[in-house]
Structures are given as structure tokens and as C-alpha cells.
Design an enzyme around this catalytic site. Sequence first.
Site, PDB file in Angstrom:
ATOM      1  N   ASP A 282       0.406  -3.432  -0.880  1.00 24.54           N
ATOM      2  CA  ASP A 282       1.036  -4.530  -1.600  1.00 24.54           C
ATOM      3  C   ASP A 282       2.463  -4.630  -1.090  1.00 24.54           C
ATOM      4  OD1 ASP A 282       1.490  -6.607  -3.334  1.00 24.54           O
ATOM      5  OD2 ASP A 282       0.703  -5.590  -5.090  1.00 24.54           O
ATOM      6  N   CYS A 283       3.075  -5.774  -1.260  1.00 30.84           N
ATOM      7  CA  CYS A 283       4.301  -6.066  -0.524  1.00 30.84           C
ATOM      8  C   CYS A 283       5.444  -5.143  -0.916  1.00 30.84           C
ATOM      9  CB  CYS A 283       4.661  -7.534  -0.682  1.00 30.84           C
ATOM     10  SG  CYS A 283       3.448  -8.568   0.151  1.00 30.84           S
TER      11      CYS A 283
END
Length: 764
Positions: A282-283
Amino acid sequence: MKTSLAILFLLLAAVGAREPFACDPSDAATKTLPFCRADLRTEERVRDLIGRLTLQEKVKLLGNNAAAVPRMGIKGYEWWSEALHGVSNVGPGTRFGGDFPGATSFPQVINSAASFNASLWEEIGKVVSDEARAMYNGGAAGLTYWSPNVNILRDPRWGRGQETPGEDPLVAGEYAARYVRGLQGTEGGDRLKVAACCKHYTAYDLDNWSGVDRFHFNAKVSKQDMVDTFDIPFRSCVKQGNVASVMCSYNQVNGIPTCADPKLLRGTVRGAWRLNGYIVSDCDSVGVFYDNQHYTSTPEEAAADAIKAGLDLDCGPFLGVHTENAVQKGLLKEAEVDLALFNTITVQMRLGMFDGEPSSHSYGNLGPKDVCTPPHQELALEAARQGIVLLKNQGPVLPLSLRKHHPIAVIGPNSDVTLTMIGNYAGVACGYTTPLQGIRKYARAIHQPGCADVACASDALFGGAIEAARIADATIMVMGLDQSVEAEFKDRTGLLLPGHQRELISKVAAASKGPTILVLMTGGPVDVSFAKHDPKIEAIVWAGYPGQAGGAAIADILFGAHNPGGKLPMTWYPQEYLNNLPMTAMDMRPNPSRNYPGRTYRFYKGPVVYPFGHGLTYSSFVHTIADAPKMVSVPVDGRHHSNTTAVTCQLVRVNHARCSRLSLSFSVDVRNVGSRDGSHTLLVFSSPPGGRWAPHKQLIAFEKVRVSAGGQQRVPIRIHVCKHLSVVDAAGIRRIPMGDHALSIGDLRHSVSLQAEPLGVIKS
């Protein structure tokens, strides 16, 4: 040759003239290199390319904004695009405008789940990927889409619950597999139409609640709950859906960041489930577990831990910045970087990105003409109709009469909205039909918002709404929530409607000359007990976030052009359920000793506003079992039949049973005894014997069937015994309880006895 080139140039012009990502036929320096030869095996091509790259070039390919490699004729690539329920403008990989002003915006995922229509889920995926490929060909999007979100809706306050298929693992797993198949295509063997991604692995269902956020949360999860609940959608996504990617989440699980946990990534996702694809963070997750969670002492250690654990791609710059130093310090081998690149580049090869000119390959003819087409928009409308749930219909007052009910008062802060209908992770819709516009196609409407917005902070606009209800023949109130109340990084604190909404609803209903219909636009459940028990509110409809055509679908339901058939994919709890129940408590099962109620319909037995699976129609359906066994033999390896590791209190370990063809098959006749054609959802629940580790009931099958008025359809049901009639013990071991399993379909009951039988006495 000149004629072929002319045709090629015409095709390029038609789709926006996207240049080749790599292996340009006009590049004499690279077109004959092995990695550009489509006649070679993908593995050979990928290894050839990686072998030509320097370490400095390799590390620049580890982030979502992968750098170009000019000397190899490879352009830069943005990995991050989203397609949760239509091509989205979240993420830098997609751009709307020019030839692509919008894309079809389907209902939010929680709505689509309410249809319980698996073929619809796959069909939506096909349309979304058509439009994604068209936009890629036109230079407006990528080919890697970090969707769907298949986390379990464990807590009703979660702001991102709207993105998920709901609280049931079987439904979430089936949704994951079917939507992914639609996105990725099923016609080309190992080739991909687009590359999907199931997220967020794992036990991620808290964003920002009571001072705890997803960047710091340590989810304490038992082995039992991991196997029994949280793993199921992801396992299905990888094994049945053959997804090309899995995203690890921000949170820790039992003290280890998911993106640095080799047991989760390398051991489970790639090892046990055999992911054929890449694992992405995830970012900024790698940066989060270094900067926020302080899991490692140095950034190089964080980069090394992530890649060694099995992470292949970083959404963010962290790996690109720190991996080279990690190799130079001896924390990571270059071969481990190569393995990460092997997984990402292989997916790009499967997408055809190294096969030269895009327009000459599969899907190369798709372009602007294939986005927002009438059939696509019609499917968005049909999906919205199928996902709307009729919760209450006193009288019945619905459907409204075109003859009796005119004019109609249309009231509420969500009565004339557009963006609210498409929820989050949406793009730019082709166009909108608001509830007010939809209703006006059927009847004259008097519109009064009643509240300025869903916060409904004052009663200043109540007067006009009450007066409209006094003079109208029927009143439709469109109330609920929006992204200002529930969204990513915005969990709710309670389940009640915001501000003065309840007061407005009750006052309008009391004043209304005709029937009052409450339409709720929400992602998560709300406690509307007051409306459920108010005789002046004759009907309640949950519309969710129904997508670009939501207003038309709502009106079609209210006026009877469509017979509702949706069912709730999540439990609607009363506000009291949350008393002393922190979102951080991950246990699924109840614990009476500490007054812990349990989570979801599978384990919670207390009062509800509306249960999982609730949904009314304008028809009546009757079930009859046409044929069903009363006993099923479970073949057990004779070496384990008397062994307590295989059979403990009549619980057979799944890996000691012959599971491959072990199924329970039966048929149900569904008869429509109403006066309207309609679709009906068969929900098959099982209550296992013993109850020691088991849910008190669990969904084991569901089927959607359309039955004409007065007609009957026979529905075959096949249940995989080892998958769906098993339970998980405290050690995380799946076992099949012997004895009587109580099956229920609506009011219908049937008991099936499972009996262990050693393999030595099985008759051929």
C-alpha cells in the site's frame, strides 16, 4: 508492406497513437534482443532483460513510478491505477479529458455485493477492463489496476466498508474471484487483459478511530480468525481468481508489518497459494513501518526486510531510494532484487507491454468509441437496480401508484446529488441521473432539501420540507451519509444518522398527507430503528451508493418498473452494539466473560436492526427441496481414522479427508407465488454440530434465480464439503465436524449427517 503500414497508422490514429512501451519495431537496436522476441517463453525473456540491467537501473524499477531505461528502449511506467467499480482517477496512472472525458461508474462494491449475482460481478469486470484497455490504448491509463478491495467488513464503523463485498467470507471470496476474472480476461491463457490486485492483505479494517490510525495499528489476530475469516477472500482471489497481484496493508499483524512479514507474503501468498504475479505495498507502507512504526533501525534495513519478505513493488519512493545502499551494505543480495523484478516484469510481459505496437495485439482495437457505450451504461443501471434493498414495505405501500401518487414531495440532502452516488475510489462518470431526476420521469415532484447537507446541522430548512409533505400525495425522503462522514481515513464514531436527520424524518412523516418512503444512501449500516418502528414511515429502501444511474434505479424500484431483489451483505446493528466495543478488538468470536458480543452474523447473536441477508421483494417465493441426501460419507485416510490428530471429538482434519470430489449436491424448487416476475436469491446457511469452534451459522452457498409470476425454477446447489462444511479450531486447523449439519434456506430446514468412513471400506 506499404499497405500494411498505412493500416497500422490508421489504427494508431483511431486509438490515440500510443507508442510502444518497449520493443518498438522501428528500434533496430532492441527489436531482435531476446526479451523482445514474443516467440520465446516469458521466463526466458524476463531473465534476459534483467541480466542486461545494472543495479542502479534495477532499483529505479522498484517503485510505482518506474523509471525509463532508454538504452534498452523501455519507457517509464506508472503502476498505480484503480478500478474499484469503474476506471478511477485515484492514482496517477489514469487521466480523464480529451477523448476520454469519463468512464462508466458502476455502483459501489457494497451495492454490487447486495445483488448476490456472481455473473453480474464478472460482467462488470469485463466492461471496466474494456474501458481500461481503451484508455490505455489512447495514452490515458495504465494496465495495472489495484482493485478490488476484498477486506472483510468486520466493524460497521469502518469508513472503507463501502468498498468491500461485505462481512461474509464466502461472498467476499466469490466476489474477488469473479470480478478479477472479469478484469483480467479468461480467453488468453496466461495473457492478461489488465492486471488486477486484491487488497489489503491482511486484517485491515481500521483507518482512523479514536486516536488509532492504520499507520500505527497492530491487529492482534488469532490463527483461528486468520484462517477462518481474514484469509478466505485473498485465498479465493489468488487460487480461484488467478489474480496478478496482491497488496499488503499498512497495519501490523501480531507485531509485524504485513509488508515485512515473510510468513504472510513469501510463505502464504506466494508459497501456499502460489501467486502468479507480484506483491505490492500500500502506498508508502515501507516508509510507514520505518518512519511511523519504527520497526527497523535504518531505512536500508526496512528496504531489505520488505524485499526479503516477498515484496516486489513499492507504491512510493522508499525502495527506489534505499535498496541500492541495502545491497552495498550486505543487507540484501542483488539476486533478491532480481527476483522482485522477475515478478513485476513477468506481469508486464503477460500484458503484452514488451510485444511492440499495442494496436496490433489483443484489445488493440479498443478506443474512445468503447467507453461509456449505451450497453455499458445500461449495465450500470441494471447493477444499481439489482443492488438496491427493500428493507420495509408496510401495507405494502410500494410500488407507488402513478394514478394515486401525484404530486410527490422529494425531500432530503441526498435527493439531488451526483458525486455522492458514486462513493469513493470513483472516476469521472459518463453522466448522472439523480434521485430527483429519476422520480420526475414518473411523476411531478415538489423538491425541498430539508437539510443543506448530510451533516444536517440545523433545522432552518425543515419548514419547506414539512409543508411539501402536507400537500403531496406521497413523500420520498432521500437521506443518509456521504464521503464527509464515511471514507478512507474517516471511520464513524456511531451508527446513527448525522445531525438533525432523524428529527427531520420523523417530523416530515408525521405531517405527510400520503405515505412516507425513506431512501437511505449509505455505504455502511445505520441504526434506523426509529423508522423501522414508525407506522408513518411505510417503506424503507437502502440504495447504498448506487453509481451514475442510481437515481433512475431508485425510481424504477419505487414505481414498480423493477422488482427489488437485493439483500443486505452486512448486518445492521443497533447503536447499543457499540457499547464498550473498540474497533481495535479483532476477535470474531464472542467472549461472554468479558461481555464481548462477537462480530458479524456468523458469531454475533444479539439484537439487530436488520440481519445479514435481509431484503424484501414485490413477489413471494416458496422453497421446496426437490432432492437432497440425508447422509454423506466423508472418506478418511485409514492411517488417520483412529488417530486423534485426524479425528478429535468427531472432527476430521481436512487434510486427512479425500476432499477433491467430496461434495453435497441437492436441488431446490423456487416458486413465485406473487403477481410480478422477479429475481430471488437463495441463501443456504449451515449450522454445524457441536458448536465448539464453529460459527452459530455460516453461508455455504448462494444462487440468483429469476422466476416469472406463477412460475417455478429448479436450482441445483453443490457444496464443497471440505471448504464449506468445515470449521477452524483454535490452532488454525480446518476440520470437518461429523454428525448432523442443519441447513436452512429461508424458512426451509434440512439436516445432513456427515459420517467418517475409512478409505479401506469405500466402495468403488
